[in-house]
Design an enzyme around this catalytic site. Structure first.
Site, PDB file in Angstrom:
ATOM      1  CB  ALA A  58      -1.039   0.082   1.238  1.00 34.32           C
ATOM      2  CD  GLU A  60       5.767  -0.361  -1.327  1.00 36.32           C
ATOM      3  OE1 GLU A  60       6.749   0.046  -0.262  1.00 36.32           O
ATOM      4  OE2 GLU A  60       4.794  -0.910  -1.126  1.00 36.32           O
ATOM      5  CG  HIS A  90       3.744  -0.347   9.768  1.00 37.16           C
ATOM      6  ND1 HIS A  90       4.749   0.307   9.818  1.00 37.16           N
ATOM      7  CD2 HIS A  90       3.111  -1.165   8.977  1.00 37.16           C
ATOM      8  CE1 HIS A  90       4.951   0.062   8.394  1.00 37.16           C
ATOM      9  NE2 HIS A  90       4.145  -0.955   7.978  1.00 37.16           N
TER      10      HIS A  90
END
Length: 158
Positions: A58, A60, A90
């Site tokens: 995700a 990228e 995260h």
């Protein structure tokens, strides 16, 4: 979660062209989104050009969305991905970064960027939103993309 999908747009004139940028992390769920998106785009406007770009995760997605948008020649980009919440922050950090980047890209390029990079709590939510037919977010993304492409076309005609 919204319990209904937006209605299917109608009355499209010229052939449309879209790019899908899809994360490969949680591949099975994301592929469900891709399949539903492509199927719905074709149902709304047969022979729509659809180019699919796969990225590792995700985080990228925005880089390739930006490159596709900057290149131009399309009516919009559909960003697809699945982020499942874990024990740390995260997932939320990635989701926020993706959301902010996609909005910035849309505004800077004056192009519809449809955001369906989903932050989900668990795999049950992923199954409902990515694999089921009733409330599939890929179907929703296709309808929103077509509607936004039509709105943007109307603006350029004025």
């Amino acid at each position: 979660m919204a319990s209904i999908l937006p209605s299917r747009p109608r009355g499209f004139g010229p052939r449309k062209s879209f790019a899908i940028v899809a994360s490969q992390y949680h591949h099975g769920y994301v592929q469900g989104l891709v399949d539903h998106t492509k199927k719905e785009l074709d149902a709304i406007a047969p022979n729509t050009n659809v180019h699919v770009y796969e990225v590792p995760g995700a985080f990228e997605v925005p880089l390739i969305v930006q490159e596709v948008a900057a290149k131009g020649g399309i009516d919009g980009v559909i960003a697809l991905g699945v982020i499942i919440q874990g024990e740390t922050a995260h997932a939320e950090l990635v989701a926020r970064a993706v959301t902010d980047a996609l909005q910035r890209i849309a505004l800077n390029n004056r192009m519809p960027i449809i955001h369906e990079v989903l932050l989900l709590q668990n795999e049950d939510q992923a199954r409902v939103r990515c694999l089921d037919d009733e409330l599939n977010r890929g179907t929703e993304a296709a309808r929103v993309a077509m509607r936004m492409a039509q709105i943007m076309t109307d603006f350029t005609r004025r």
